[in-house]
Design a protein around this motif. Structure first.
Motif, PDB file in Angstrom:
ATOM      1  N   LYS A   1     -68.971  12.810 -11.595  1.00 33.35           N
ATOM      2  CA  LYS A   1     -68.759  12.228 -10.268  1.00 33.35           C
ATOM      3  C   LYS A   1     -67.281  11.981  -9.996  1.00 33.35           C
ATOM      4  CE  LYS A   1     -70.427   8.453  -7.313  1.00 33.35           C
ATOM      5  NZ  LYS A   1     -71.370   7.307  -7.239  1.00 33.35           N
TER       6      LYS A   1
ATOM      7  N   LYS B   1     -72.544  12.689  -7.098  1.00 36.78           N
ATOM      8  CA  LYS B   1     -71.649  13.100  -6.013  1.00 36.78           C
ATOM      9  C   LYS B   1     -70.919  11.898  -5.418  1.00 36.78           C
ATOM     10  CE  LYS B   1     -74.938  16.739  -4.668  1.00 36.78           C
ATOM     11  NZ  LYS B   1     -75.767  17.265  -3.555  1.00 36.78           N
ATOM     12  N   PRO B   2     -69.600  12.012  -5.242  1.00 36.53           N
ATOM     13  CA  PRO B   2     -68.887  10.956  -4.509  1.00 36.53           C
ATOM     14  C   PRO B   2     -69.233  11.036  -3.023  1.00 36.53           C
ATOM     15  CG  PRO B   2     -67.415  12.780  -4.958  1.00 36.53           C
ATOM     16  CD  PRO B   2     -68.704  13.103  -5.655  1.00 36.53           C
ATOM     17  N   GLU B   3     -68.938   9.987  -2.311  1.00 33.20           N
ATOM     18  CA  GLU B   3     -69.241   9.951  -0.878  1.00 33.20           C
ATOM     19  C   GLU B   3     -68.537  11.102  -0.155  1.00 33.20           C
ATOM     20  OE1 GLU B   3     -68.871   6.879   2.942  1.00 33.20           O
ATOM     21  OE2 GLU B   3     -68.326   6.226   0.910  1.00 33.20           O
ATOM     22  N   GLY B   4     -69.295  11.813   0.681  1.00 35.96           N
ATOM     23  CA  GLY B   4     -68.737  12.907   1.464  1.00 35.96           C
ATOM     24  C   GLY B   4     -68.602  14.218   0.717  1.00 35.96           C
ATOM     25  N   TRP B   5     -69.140  14.303  -0.499  1.00 39.65           N
ATOM     26  CA  TRP B   5     -68.966  15.505  -1.322  1.00 39.65           C
ATOM     27  C   TRP B   5     -69.532  16.752  -0.647  1.00 39.65           C
ATOM     28  CZ3 TRP B   5     -66.277  17.577  -5.013  1.00 39.65           C
ATOM     29  CH2 TRP B   5     -66.756  18.687  -5.719  1.00 39.65           C
TER      30      TRP B   5
END
Length: 718
Positions: free
Chosen positions: A623, A454-458
Motif C-alpha cells: 500500500k 490501495k491508497p486513496e485514489g489509487w
C-alpha cells in the motif's frame, strides 16, 4: 510326581542315544584334515595352501600408496614416480601445476604475496598485481607447468614456513584453480624434494612428493546437454576419444573407484556427430566443442534431466580417461520452453479468480514439490502436494480464497543440485512473490485488487505523459536518503515510502518546484526486496540511536565501554577530530546493522523492500509504495524504477537463495567449464539468456508497472 519326572528324563536320554546311533553316532566317521600352512606376516598362504606369498597390494586411490603393513593407505613418496625436470636450489621453491583434463596452460598465472603468516618470497617472486601474475618457467611432461620461486635467505625450513599463492586465468574469481587462496609448505626435510610442491587442477590438496596422476575423477562441468538428443563437451579429450558415454544416477551416487571405473549409475554410449550452424547460434562460446547425439524421446529426456549426469571418455583399450558433470540448462529450454503450449505461456505465481486461488512454480527437474502454509507466527498450518504438468514442467496447486488468502507459504522441493552433487530437499520462497514477510523469509498470498492494499485514489490516478523523449529530464533519488535526515518530515515517515506523500515537507516541496520547472521523471534506486538490510527495526541501528543501543547489537564496536552509553551515535561522531580514524572505525562497526543500502543486492525482484514501510510484516509495503508512486505522479513526475536483473545476492542452498533452489543450475549462469557460479557482476550472475529467466523479467516488469504503479525502468548492467 517325582518318579514321573525321573522316568521322562530317562526316556529322553534313551531317545537321544537312538537318534545318535542312527546318524552314525555309534562310530568315529571323521578323517584327519590337512595341516594349515603357517606364514609370517605380511605373507599369506597361496590358494592351494602349499606356499607363502606376498598379499596383493592394498587398493588405494591414485596419489596414495599401501602402507608398510599393506592394510591401509598413506600419502607419500611413490618410488616409481619419474624424476621432475627441475628441482629447488638453495633458497628456492618449485611449484608444479597439472591439468590432466586438457594439458592447457596458456594464460594461467601465479599470484603470490607475503604477509605475517607466510613471508617467504623475494621481491622478484611476488606477482606485480592480480592482472599481471607470474608466468610459469616451463612445462614438465609428467607434472605440468612449474614456477621457480626465489625465497628470502634462511626462511625455508623454519617452523611453519609457507608461501601464499593462487593459480588463475584472467581476473575473475571464476578463473581461480582451485577457487581458494592456498599455502605451500616450505619446511619439508626430504633430501630429494624439500621446498617442492605439486597441485592438480580442481583439487585443493597440496602434495609434497611427485605424483603423476590422481586417477580419473568426475571433474568440472564442461559437458552440456543442449537439445533433447544433443550433447557437447568442451574439452580436447572429447575430440579424439573413441568412446563417450552418458552416465546417470537417480540417487546422485556417481563416483570413480580406485580402479578408475565409474560406479553408482547406468550408462549409454553416445554417437559423435558433426556440429551444425544451429548449435553455433545457440552456444557460440561452445562452437568448437565436440558434439554427440543420443536417441531419447521427449519424455525420456525429461526424466533423464532430473538425474545426476556425467559424460565419460574412454580410450581404445576401454580405459576411462576423463569425465565431466553435465549442465542441463539449455536442454530445459528445448524440452519445456519451445513450441506451442510451452512453459513460456504459463501463468506463474499466485492468481486469484473469485473464490478460487492458484499458485504455480516452474520446477522441471524437481522430483516433488509441496506447498507449505504458515500462519502469522510462521507455524506450519497445512501442506499440499502440488501437481506437475509434464508438458510445461509447471507445478500447481488450486485452493479456496478462504483457505489461502493472506497465508504465508513456501515451496518444499526435492531436486538434484549440481553444487552439492546430491539430491536435496529444500524450502524456497516464490520467485514471483508479490509480498513477503520480514526479511523475505516467507512469501504471502495477497490479492492486489483488495481495497486495503490501495491508497486513496489509487484506481483513478493519472500518469503523466512525455510526448517527446528529448524533453525528458531525470532526477535520481533513494527512498531512504530522500527524507531520513529531514526534520520537516514526520519522524514515523522519515526514510519511508510515505515521506513522498508528505506534501508540505521540504523534500516534496523541492520536487514540486523542480517539476514546475521542467523535471519529468523521478528515478528511484532499487527498492525491490533486498537481502542485506535487516527489516526488523529492533535489529537495525540509526545515527540517532544511542551508543548503548549500538553496543547491544554489536558488543565489539570500538565505542563500547569507552563513550557515554546515553550519547547518540551522531553526537559522538561529531566529537571526533577530522584527522582521527575513530569516526571511520565507528561507522565500520555499524555497517552490517545500519539501514543504508543502495539496493543492488536483490533477494526478490517483485516484492518491494520492507525496511521502507511502516511495518515489514503484512501488506503495508504494498500500500505504501503505491502511495509513493501516486504522490510522485500527482506532482507531474513519472516514476522510473532501477531494476537489477543481472545478479542476485545469493545462490545455491544459502538462506537468501531463491531461483537456484527451485531449478538448480538454470536461472544462474554457471561457468561453462568448472560449473561454478559466475560472479562478474559483483555477485551471483543470472542467466538472462535462458528463456524462462527472460520470461520472468518480462512478467515481473508487467506486474511492477500494472500493479505497483512504476512507469518506466532503468536496467542495471544489461
Amino acid at each position: 510326581m517325582f518318579n514321573l519326572f525321573k522316568m521322562l528324563k530317562l526316556s529322553s536320554l534313551a531317545l537321544c542315544a537312538i537318534l545318535l546311533y542312527g546318524c552314525g553316532g555309534g562310530g568315529d566317521s571323521t578323517s584327519p584334515g590337512s595341516a594349515l600352512l603357517t606364514c609370517t606376516l605380511p605373507q599369506i598362504p597361496n590358494p592351494t595352501n602349499t606356499a607363502c606369498i606376498d598379499p596383493p597390494p592394498f587398493s588405494c586411490p591414485k596419489g596414495q600408496f599401501p602402507n608398510d603393513t599393506n592394510d591401509g593407505c598413506r600419502v607419500g613418496k611413490d618410488p616409481n614416480a619419474p624424476a621432475p625436470v627441475v628441482t629447488a636450489g638453495p633458497d628456492q621453491a618449485v611449484l608444479f601445476y597439472k591439468r590432466p583434463q586438457d594439458g592447457a596452460y596458456e594464460g594461467f598465472r601465479l599470484h603470490t604475496w607475503n604477509n605475517e603468516t607466510c613471508d617467504a618470497y623475494q621481491p622478484s617472486s611476488i606477482a606485480p598485481s592480480w592482472d599481471n601474475g607470474l608466468q610459469y618457467n616451463g612445462i614438465d611432461p609428467n607434472y605440468g607447468a612449474y614456477w621457480i620461486l626465489n625465497l628470502k635467505p634462511g626462511y625455508a625450513g623454519t617452523e611453519g614456513a609457507c608461501g601464499s599463492f593462487i593459480i588463475h586465468i584472467g581476473t575473475d574469481d571464476a578463473g581461480k584453480d582451485p577457487a581458494l587462496d592456498m599455502q605451500m609448505p616450505l619446511s619439508q626435510d626430504d633430501p630429494d624434494f624439500a621446498r617442492m610442491n605439486w597441485v592438480f587442477s580442481g583439487n585443493t590438496n597440496i602434495y609434497e612428493f611427485p605424483i603423476v596422476s590422481l586417477g580419473v575423477s568426475i571433474q568440472g562441468a564442461a559437458a552440456h546437454w543442449l537439445t533433447a538428443n544433443t550433447f557437447v563437451w568442451n574439452t580436447p579429450v572429447a575430440d579424439t576419444a573413441p568412446v563417450v558415454k552418458l552416465f546417470y544416477s537417480t540417487d546422485a551416487s556417481l563416483t570413480v573407484n580406485n580402479s578408475d571405473e565409474i560406479e553408482g549409475g547406468s550408462s549409454i554410449e553416445l554417437t559423435p556427430v558433426a556440429a551444425d550452424d544451429s548449435l553455433a547460434q545457440l552456444v557460440p562460446h561452445l562452437a568448437n566443442a565436440a558434439v554427440f547425439s543420443a536417441n531419447f524421446t521427449a519424455e525420456q529426456a525429461k526424466d533423464m534431466a532430473k538425474n545426476q549426469l556425467a559424460l565419460a571418455a574412454y580410450n581404445s583399450d576401454n580405459e576411462l580417461i576423463s569425465a565431466s558433470y553435465v549442465q542441463v540448462a539449455k536442454v530445459l529450454d528445448d524440452l519445456y520452453a519451445t513450441g506451442d503450449n510451452s512453459a513460456l505461456d504459463a501463468q506463474l505465481g499466485v492468481r486469484y479468480n473469485g473464490n478460487d486461488v492458484s499458485v504455480a512454480v516452474w520446477a522441471p527437474t524437481a522430483r516433488s514439490v509441496t506447498l507449505k502454509l504458515y500462519n502469522a507466527s510462521k507455524a506450519v498450518t497445512a501442506t499440499h502436494n502440488m501437481t506437475a504438468d509434464a508438458t510445461t514442467g509447471v507445478w500447481r496447486y488450486n485452493g479456496s480464497r478462504s483457505a489461502l488468502d493472506r497465508q504465508f507459504y513456501r515451496f518444499e522441493v526435492e531436486v538434484y543440485h549440481p553444487l552439492t552433487r546430491k539430491v536435496e530437499i529444500v524450502e524456497a520462497t516464490d520467485p514471483y512473490s508479490v509480498n513477503v514477510s520480514t526479511n523475505g523469509r516467507y512469501s504471502q498470498f495477497v490479492d492486489l485488487n483488495n481495497a486495503d492494499t490501495k491508497p486513496e485514489g489509487w484506481d483513478s490516478r493519472e500518469v503523466p505523459v512525455v510526448a517527446n523523449p528529448t524533453d525528458i529530464v531525470i532526477y535520481e533519488g533513494h527512498v531512504r536518503d530522500f527524507s531520513i535526515r529531514d526534520q520537516s518530515t514526520p519522524a514515523a515517515h522519515r526514510g519511508k515510502y510515505l515521506a513522498f506523500a508528505e506534501a508540505d515537507s521540504a523534500p516534496v516541496r523541492h520536487l514540486r518546484k523542480l517539476a514546475e520547472n521542467g523535471l519529468t521523471h523521478f528515478h528511484v534506486l532499487p527498492l525491490n526486496d533486498q537481502a542485506n538490510i535487516n527489516e526488523d527495526a529492533n535489529r537495525r541501528i540509526n545515527l540517532t540511536d544511542t551508543i548503548g543501543r549500538l553496543c547491544q547489537l554489536n558488543a565489539q564496536a570500538p565505542v563500547c565501554g569507552v563513550e557515554n552509553a546515553n550519547a547518540t551515535i551522531e553526537s559522538v561522531l561529531q566529537s571526533y577530530l577530522p584527522y582521527e580514524s575513530k569516526a571511520q572505525e565507528l561507522v565500520q562497526s555499524m555497517r552490517a546493522i545500519d539501514g543504508f543500502n543502495w539496493g543492488y543486492d536483490p533477494h526478490h525482484f517483485i516484492a518491494v523492500e520492507g525496511s521502507y514501510a511502516s511495518n515489514p510484516e503484512g501488506i503495508a509495503r504494498i500500500k505504501e509504495v503505491r502511495a509513493m508512486n501516486k504522490a510522485l505522479n500527482d506532482l507531474g513526475l513519472r516514476v522510473v524504477l532501477d531494476v537489477v536483473y543481472n545478479h542476485t545476492s545469493s545462490s545455491g542452498l544459502f538462506d537468501n537463495s531463491v531461483f537456484d533452489k527451485i531449478v538448480p543450475g538454470y536461472y544462474h549462469r554457471y561457468s561453462e567449464t568448472t560449473g561454478n557460479i559466475e560472479r562478474s557482476t559483483c555477485c551471483e550472475n543470472t542467466a538472462t539468456e535462458h528463456k524462462m529467466f527472460d520470461k520472468f523479467i518480462k512478467d515481473s516488469l508487467v506486474i511492477l508497472s500494472r500493479d505497483f504503479g512504476f512507469n518506466d525502468f532503468r536496467f542495471d548492467i544489461m
